[in-house]
Design a protein around this motif. Structure first.
Motif, PDB file in Angstrom:
ATOM      1  N   PRO A   1       0.822  -1.215   0.000  1.00 45.47           N
ATOM      2  CA  PRO A   1       0.000   0.000   0.000  1.00 45.47           C
ATOM      3  C   PRO A   1       0.855   1.264   0.000  1.00 45.47           C
ATOM      4  N   SER A   2       0.354   2.308  -0.635  1.00 44.82           N
ATOM      5  CA  SER A   2       0.987   3.619  -0.559  1.00 44.82           C
ATOM      6  C   SER A   2       0.682   4.213   0.812  1.00 44.82           C
ATOM      7  N   PRO A   3       1.690   4.535   1.626  1.00 43.76           N
ATOM      8  CA  PRO A   3       1.449   4.966   3.006  1.00 43.76           C
ATOM      9  C   PRO A   3       0.492   6.143   3.135  1.00 43.76           C
ATOM     10  N   LEU A   4       0.622   7.146   2.280  1.00 46.00           N
ATOM     11  CA  LEU A   4      -0.203   8.344   2.413  1.00 46.00           C
ATOM     12  C   LEU A   4      -1.601   8.133   1.845  1.00 46.00           C
ATOM     13  N   LEU A   5      -1.686   7.582   0.635  1.00 44.13           N
ATOM     14  CA  LEU A   5      -2.993   7.403   0.009  1.00 44.13           C
ATOM     15  C   LEU A   5      -3.837   6.392   0.772  1.00 44.13           C
ATOM     16  N   ALA A   6      -3.212   5.329   1.248  1.00 45.46           N
ATOM     17  CA  ALA A   6      -3.961   4.258   1.897  1.00 45.46           C
ATOM     18  C   ALA A   6      -4.579   4.705   3.207  1.00 45.46           C
ATOM     19  N   THR A   7      -3.926   5.613   3.907  1.00 46.62           N
ATOM     20  CA  THR A   7      -4.409   5.998   5.235  1.00 46.62           C
ATOM     21  C   THR A   7      -5.222   7.284   5.244  1.00 46.62           C
ATOM     22  N   ALA A   8      -5.317   7.960   4.103  1.00 48.22           N
ATOM     23  CA  ALA A   8      -6.020   9.245   4.072  1.00 48.22           C
ATOM     24  C   ALA A   8      -7.480   9.107   4.481  1.00 48.22           C
ATOM     25  N   SER A   9      -8.100   7.963   4.163  1.00 45.64           N
ATOM     26  CA  SER A   9      -9.530   7.791   4.426  1.00 45.64           C
ATOM     27  C   SER A   9      -9.855   7.645   5.905  1.00 45.64           C
ATOM     28  N   VAL A  10      -8.872   7.352   6.739  1.00 41.64           N
ATOM     29  CA  VAL A  10      -9.148   7.149   8.168  1.00 41.64           C
ATOM     30  C   VAL A  10      -8.470   8.171   9.069  1.00 41.64           C
ATOM     31  N   ARG A  11      -7.511   8.906   8.564  1.00 41.53           N
ATOM     32  CA  ARG A  11      -6.747   9.798   9.438  1.00 41.53           C
ATOM     33  C   ARG A  11      -7.586  10.941  10.002  1.00 41.53           C
ATOM     34  N   ALA A  12      -8.476  11.509   9.206  1.00 42.58           N
ATOM     35  CA  ALA A  12      -9.226  12.683   9.673  1.00 42.58           C
ATOM     36  C   ALA A  12     -10.070  12.345  10.889  1.00 42.58           C
ATOM     37  N   TRP A  13     -10.877  11.281  10.798  1.00 43.53           N
ATOM     38  CA  TRP A  13     -11.682  10.973  11.969  1.00 43.53           C
ATOM     39  C   TRP A  13     -10.880  10.247  13.032  1.00 43.53           C
ATOM     40  N   GLY A  14      -9.692   9.726  12.660  1.00 43.36           N
ATOM     41  CA  GLY A  14      -8.798   9.175  13.673  1.00 43.36           C
ATOM     42  C   GLY A  14      -8.238  10.267  14.573  1.00 43.36           C
ATOM     43  N   ARG A  15      -7.876  11.395  13.973  1.00 47.52           N
ATOM     44  CA  ARG A  15      -7.377  12.510  14.784  1.00 47.52           C
ATOM     45  C   ARG A  15      -8.479  13.055  15.684  1.00 47.52           C
ATOM     46  N   ARG A  16      -9.698  13.087  15.164  1.00 47.29           N
ATOM     47  CA  ARG A  16     -10.817  13.539  15.991  1.00 47.29           C
ATOM     48  C   ARG A  16     -11.027  12.597  17.177  1.00 47.29           C
ATOM     49  N   LEU A  17     -10.960  11.303  16.925  1.00 50.98           N
ATOM     50  CA  LEU A  17     -11.097  10.333  18.001  1.00 50.98           C
ATOM     51  C   LEU A  17     -10.007  10.521  19.050  1.00 50.98           C
ATOM     52  N   ALA A  18      -8.779  10.721  18.588  1.00 49.11           N
ATOM     53  CA  ALA A  18      -7.663  10.870  19.516  1.00 49.11           C
ATOM     54  C   ALA A  18      -7.868  12.065  20.436  1.00 49.11           C
ATOM     55  N   ARG A  19      -8.349  13.179  19.880  1.00 49.18           N
ATOM     56  CA  ARG A  19      -8.591  14.364  20.709  1.00 49.18           C
ATOM     57  C   ARG A  19      -9.720  14.115  21.699  1.00 49.18           C
ATOM     58  N   ALA A  20     -10.813  13.527  21.204  1.00 50.77           N
ATOM     59  CA  ALA A  20     -11.987  13.336  22.055  1.00 50.77           C
ATOM     60  C   ALA A  20     -11.745  12.314  23.160  1.00 50.77           C
TER      61      ALA A  20
ATOM     62  N   LEU B   1     -19.007   9.151   1.698  1.00 51.48           N
ATOM     63  CA  LEU B   1     -19.872   9.811   2.692  1.00 51.48           C
ATOM     64  C   LEU B   1     -19.470  11.272   2.895  1.00 51.48           C
ATOM     65  N   HIS B   2     -19.240  11.957   1.786  1.00 52.54           N
ATOM     66  CA  HIS B   2     -18.770  13.342   1.871  1.00 52.54           C
ATOM     67  C   HIS B   2     -19.883  14.320   2.242  1.00 52.54           C
ATOM     68  N   HIS B   3     -21.123  14.028   1.859  1.00 56.35           N
ATOM     69  CA  HIS B   3     -22.202  14.993   2.086  1.00 56.35           C
ATOM     70  C   HIS B   3     -22.479  15.197   3.574  1.00 56.35           C
ATOM     71  N   TYR B   4     -22.326  14.130   4.349  1.00 60.52           N
ATOM     72  CA  TYR B   4     -22.618  14.208   5.787  1.00 60.52           C
ATOM     73  C   TYR B   4     -21.386  13.822   6.599  1.00 60.52           C
ATOM     74  N   ARG B   5     -20.251  14.329   6.188  1.00 60.04           N
ATOM     75  CA  ARG B   5     -18.983  13.975   6.828  1.00 60.04           C
ATOM     76  C   ARG B   5     -18.998  14.273   8.326  1.00 60.04           C
ATOM     77  N   GLU B   6     -19.505  15.448   8.703  1.00 59.84           N
ATOM     78  CA  GLU B   6     -19.505  15.832  10.119  1.00 59.84           C
ATOM     79  C   GLU B   6     -20.427  14.934  10.941  1.00 59.84           C
ATOM     80  N   GLU B   7     -21.573  14.602  10.378  1.00 60.92           N
ATOM     81  CA  GLU B   7     -22.502  13.739  11.099  1.00 60.92           C
ATOM     82  C   GLU B   7     -21.933  12.327  11.269  1.00 60.92           C
ATOM     83  N   VAL B   8     -21.272  11.823  10.234  1.00 61.91           N
ATOM     84  CA  VAL B   8     -20.653  10.504  10.336  1.00 61.91           C
ATOM     85  C   VAL B   8     -19.536  10.525  11.374  1.00 61.91           C
ATOM     86  N   ALA B   9     -18.728  11.594  11.378  1.00 64.65           N
ATOM     87  CA  ALA B   9     -17.643  11.701  12.354  1.00 64.65           C
ATOM     88  C   ALA B   9     -18.183  11.741  13.776  1.00 64.65           C
ATOM     89  N   ALA B  10     -19.300  12.428  13.979  1.00 61.33           N
ATOM     90  CA  ALA B  10     -19.915  12.481  15.312  1.00 61.33           C
ATOM     91  C   ALA B  10     -20.415  11.103  15.727  1.00 61.33           C
TER      92      ALA B  10
END
Length: 252
Positions: free
Chosen positions: A42-61, A199-208
């Motif tokens: 796997p390409s390190p950056l492309l492969a993980t892009a789909s999970v990093r955003a809500w992963g960082r949110r989880l880490a903070r919360a 799931l781009h249209h409701y990204r914030e709701e999915v992240a919540a």
């Protein structure tokens, strides 16, 4: 000249997302997407892009609760039939979480083919919860055994799927959830109407929704009302639960 041995590929955990808590009491393992068949790395950056955003949110919360959040880096991009490589890497990652942090609960959280890996590896002794977002599942085939669900018993399970997903069929995740629900009442599935694979249209709701489920499952926090209702509802209602646009506003 002597031939050099081919290096053995190994799965690994990425660095903890966000500041790692002093005392870890729960682990979220993020499983990126992949391919049905591939022997490539796997390409390190492309492969993980789909999970990093809500992963960082989880880490903070979850930092105050003792949550460590890691992205799993696979050995190969492909599931590759009966080899089920991504699921094996998910199982290895759960073992590694136990080695690093001791006897703590683990949530497997995957997208696309990583969602399938999370569901398949759920039988690991450390796993208490599974999150599958737009999981890629094989089409029903009378000549092949159905995707297993027995390993989901005793786990909290959440599936989220867009109704307009053109890559992974939402009907297949409904059928799997319906089979799993017969043996495990703690299975629910949210449908994101008119949204696609990302799931781009409701990204914030999915992240919540992701945040609420993971923190509730790992640390015993009370779920927000939509999740409580979905887990309590009998099928098919609890498996075709619409994702309310205002979900993020209902959180504590």
């Amino acid at each position: 000249m002597a031939q050099q041995a081919t290096p053995v590929r190994r799965a690994r955990l990425g660095r903890a997302l966000g500041p790692e808590p002093t005392a870890v009491s729960g682990v979220a393992l993020l499983l990126p997407g992949g391919d049905e068949i591939s022997g490539r790395r796997p390409s390190p950056l492309l492969a993980t892009a789909s999970v990093r955003a809500w992963g960082r949110r989880l880490a903070r919360a979850g930092r105050d609760e003792g949550l460590a959040t890691h992205v799993v880096h696979y050995r190969y991009r492909g599931w590759n039939g009966s080899e089920a490589r991504l699921a094996r890497d998910a199982e290895w990652a759960a073992d590694e979480a136990l080695r690093r942090y001791g006897d703590v609960p683990v949530c497997l959280a995957g997208v696309d083919m990583g969602g399938r890996a999370a569901l398949r590896a759920a039988g690991h002794e450390a796993v208490n919860s599974v999150l599958a977002i737009a999981p890629w599942l094989p089409a029903d085939d009378l000549a092949a055994p159905p995707e297993p669900v027995r390993q989901l018993a005793g786990r909290r399970v959440l599936i989220v799927h867009g109704t307009n997903d053109g890559r992974s069929d939402p009907e297949l995740s409904f059928r799997l959830a319906a089979r799993a629900k017969k043996a495990n009442r703690d299975v629910c599935r949210f449908e994101v109407h008119s949204d696609g694979h990302g799931l781009h249209h409701y990204r914030e709701e999915v992240a919540a929704l992701v945040q609420d489920f993971v923190l509730g499952a790992l640390f015993g926090q009370a779920f927000a009302r939509p999740l409580e209702d979905a887990l309590a509802a009998p099928p098919p209602l609890g498996l075709r639960m619409p994702l309310a646009v205002g979900f993020g506003k209902t959180l504590r």
